[in-house]
Scaffold this motif. Structure first.
Motif, short mmCIF file in Angstrom:
data_model
loop_
_atom_site.label_atom_id
_atom_site.label_comp_id
_atom_site.label_asym_id
_atom_site.label_seq_id
_atom_site.Cartn_x
_atom_site.Cartn_y
_atom_site.Cartn_z
N SER A 163 32.62 43.91 45.70
CA SER A 163 33.15 42.62 46.12
C SER A 163 34.45 42.80 46.90
N VAL A 164 35.31 43.67 46.40
CA VAL A 164 36.58 43.94 47.07
C VAL A 164 36.35 44.54 48.45
N ALA A 165 35.50 45.57 48.51
CA ALA A 165 35.23 46.22 49.80
C ALA A 165 34.61 45.24 50.78
N SER A 166 33.65 44.45 50.32
CA SER A 166 32.98 43.48 51.18
C SER A 166 33.95 42.41 51.65
N GLY A 167 34.80 41.95 50.75
CA GLY A 167 35.79 40.94 51.12
C GLY A 167 36.81 41.46 52.12
N LEU A 168 37.19 42.72 51.98
CA LEU A 168 38.13 43.31 52.94
C LEU A 168 37.45 43.57 54.28
N ASN A 169 36.15 43.75 54.27
CA ASN A 169 35.40 43.79 55.53
C ASN A 169 35.55 42.43 56.24
N GLY A 170 35.43 41.36 55.47
CA GLY A 170 35.69 40.03 56.03
C GLY A 170 37.12 39.90 56.54
N LEU A 190 41.01 29.93 62.77
CA LEU A 190 39.93 30.23 61.83
C LEU A 190 40.24 31.50 61.04
N ALA A 191 40.72 32.52 61.75
CA ALA A 191 41.02 33.80 61.10
C ALA A 191 42.15 33.66 60.11
N THR A 192 43.16 32.88 60.45
CA THR A 192 44.29 32.68 59.54
C THR A 192 43.84 32.04 58.24
N GLU A 193 43.02 31.00 58.36
CA GLU A 193 42.49 30.36 57.15
C GLU A 193 41.57 31.29 56.39
N GLY A 194 40.82 32.14 57.12
CA GLY A 194 39.97 33.12 56.44
C GLY A 194 40.78 34.11 55.63
N ILE A 195 41.89 34.59 56.19
CA ILE A 195 42.76 35.51 55.45
C ILE A 195 43.30 34.83 54.20
N ARG A 196 43.73 33.59 54.35
CA ARG A 196 44.27 32.87 53.19
C ARG A 196 43.23 32.73 52.09
N LEU A 202 39.71 36.95 46.33
CA LEU A 202 39.43 38.31 45.86
C LEU A 202 40.20 38.67 44.60
N PRO A 203 41.48 38.33 44.47
CA PRO A 203 42.16 38.63 43.19
C PRO A 203 41.55 37.90 42.00
N LEU A 204 41.04 36.68 42.22
CA LEU A 204 40.37 35.97 41.13
C LEU A 204 39.12 36.72 40.68
N ILE A 205 38.38 37.27 41.64
CA ILE A 205 37.19 38.06 41.31
C ILE A 205 37.57 39.33 40.57
N ALA A 206 38.64 39.99 41.03
CA ALA A 206 39.08 41.23 40.39
C ALA A 206 39.52 40.99 38.95
N THR A 207 40.13 39.85 38.72
CA THR A 207 40.59 39.51 37.36
C THR A 207 39.43 39.06 36.48
N ASP A 208 38.54 38.26 37.07
CA ASP A 208 37.38 37.73 36.33
C ASP A 208 36.17 37.74 37.26
N PRO A 209 35.30 38.74 37.14
CA PRO A 209 34.14 38.82 38.02
C PRO A 209 33.23 37.60 37.98
N GLY A 290 51.86 42.25 53.46
CA GLY A 290 50.92 41.34 52.81
C GLY A 290 49.60 42.00 52.52
N LEU A 291 49.06 42.72 53.51
CA LEU A 291 47.78 43.40 53.30
C LEU A 291 47.89 44.48 52.23
N GLN A 292 48.95 45.26 52.27
CA GLN A 292 49.08 46.35 51.31
C GLN A 292 49.32 45.85 49.89
N GLU A 293 50.04 44.76 49.74
CA GLU A 293 50.22 44.18 48.41
C GLU A 293 48.88 43.70 47.86
N LEU A 294 48.09 43.06 48.71
CA LEU A 294 46.77 42.61 48.27
C LEU A 294 45.89 43.81 47.91
N ARG A 295 45.89 44.83 48.75
CA ARG A 295 45.07 46.02 48.48
C ARG A 295 45.46 46.69 47.17
N LYS A 296 46.74 46.69 46.87
CA LYS A 296 47.20 47.28 45.62
C LYS A 296 46.69 46.48 44.43
#
Length: 357
Positions: A163-170, A190-196, A202-209, A290-296
């Motif tokens: 899910s994380v890898a696929s979401g980061l592909n997005g 569109l891209a800005t809203e997509g990033i948001r 993705l963090p919600l999924i990582a915390t609770d699949p 921002g990207l690196q904090e999310l990736r971490k």
């Protein structure tokens, strides 16, 4: 406001958790299809049969292969022609959607796409085929699915790592859309809203699949990312990853997830407006932070070496990537630049080494 030309692709989008089967039945009826071919990997066959429970399926096709080898495409095309198929339904991730597109490219058959990952291919008119270890991509109106059916319940079984890898592909679709050849203010919005959306989901999924909210946000973000990408075109990131995936058979989503911070670091300072938008979407002072904090937070893929790429491949990859780099890239790209970028991505180095301040 700059002068620009923007084209919006026409699709029908049905979004509803738990509604995939009902929505598919409605769409098959609306399109008047009588001879339906459902494409789904063997791994997802059971899920696909549940989604297609309310329609009559003439042909099931489970021979789905990553990066859509030409042999797999020809086999599927022949099967569709032999059975007189009048509608393609693809249920699965990017490889499944890609195979449906390969059939539509030569037959102009309509597609209903039911995504189960955050790949975004369902919202683009971009196709990709691999032949003799070389991946070719292109744009063709006939491969754009007529309808997308989004159902977050279908993604609940997608493991967190995938899910994380696929979401980061997005996420890569969003960021590349900021400086791709046809980038414009609509794509950027569109891209800005997509990033948001992706950075929240993705963090919600990582915390609770099993977080439906997280899955819905990720699907929404993936759709926006793909719409922006389809309009803006393929930038430095995607040109790089398509070569790596097709030539070395690297996993698609993980490759995009691993390479993304290096392209952002390389281009960011040369595209200040784009970098500011990306940072604002993350809610951070600068885009790379921002990207690196999310990736971490997500424990995202870090090094291409983890997925089979080796140092020996760099010398071969660079001359394949360099001619494909868009002239519009905000920072000039040399063979030396690509070599350094790939070396850093290979080893999972700090992407800040690529910053050009």
């Amino acid at each position: 406001m700059p002068t620009f030309e923007h084209e919006t692709l026409g699709q029908r989008v049905l979004f509803g958790t738990g509604a995939a089967a009902a929505n598919l039945a409605v769409e098959v009826s609306r399109l008047g299809a009588q001879r339906v071919m459902v494409i789904a990997s063997a791994f997802q066959a059971e899920m696909a049969r549940a989604v297609a429970a309310d329609i009559e399926v003439l042909l099931w096709h489970h021979d789905v292969v990553m990066h859509v080898p030409i042999e797999a495409a020809e086999k599927a095309r022949s099967a569709a022609a032999r059975h007189g198929i009048d509608l393609l339904v693809c249920i699965g991730g990017g490889s499944t959607t890609g195979l449906a597109k390969a059939i539509a490219m030569t037959s102009s058959l309509p597609i209903i796409a039911v995504p189960t990952t955050y790949a975004g291919s369902e919202a683009t008119n971009v196709w990709g085929l691999t032949e003799a270890s070389r991946k070719t991509t292109g744009v063709d109106a006939s491969v754009l699915p007529a309808t997308i059916i989004y159902d977050a319940a279908l993604t609940l079984s997608l493991p967190v790592g995938m899910s994380v890898a696929s979401g980061l592909n997005g996420m890569a679709h969003c960021i590349d859309s900021m400086w791709a050849p046809r980038a414009d203010p609509i794509n950027a919005a569109l891209a800005t809203e997509g990033i948001r959306a992706l950075s929240q989901g993705l963090p919600l999924i990582a915390t609770d699949p099993h977080s439906v909210e997280g899955r819905e946000q990720a699907l929404y973000g993936a759709y926006l990312s793909a719409v922006a990408f389809a309009s803006a075109g393929s930038g430095l990131h995607h040109k790089t990853c398509h070569v790596l995936g097709g030539t070395y058979n690297l996993p698609h989503a993980q490759t995009h997830a691993a390479v993304l911070p290096y392209v952002l670091a390389f281009n960011g300072a040369h595209a200040p407006d784009a970098a500011a938008r990306i940072a604002a979407a993350f809610g951070t002072a600068d885009a790379l932070t921002g990207l690196q904090e999310l990736r971490k937070r997500l424990d995202a893929p870090k090094a291409l070496s983890d997925y089979g790429f080796t140092a020996e491949g760099i010398a071969e990859a660079v001359p394949l990537i360099l001619p494909a780099v868009p002239a519009s890239n905000p920072r000039p790209v040399t063979a030396q630049d690509l070599t350094r970028l790939l070396q850093a991505a290979l080893n999972g180095e700090d992407p800040a080494i690529l910053l050009d301040r």
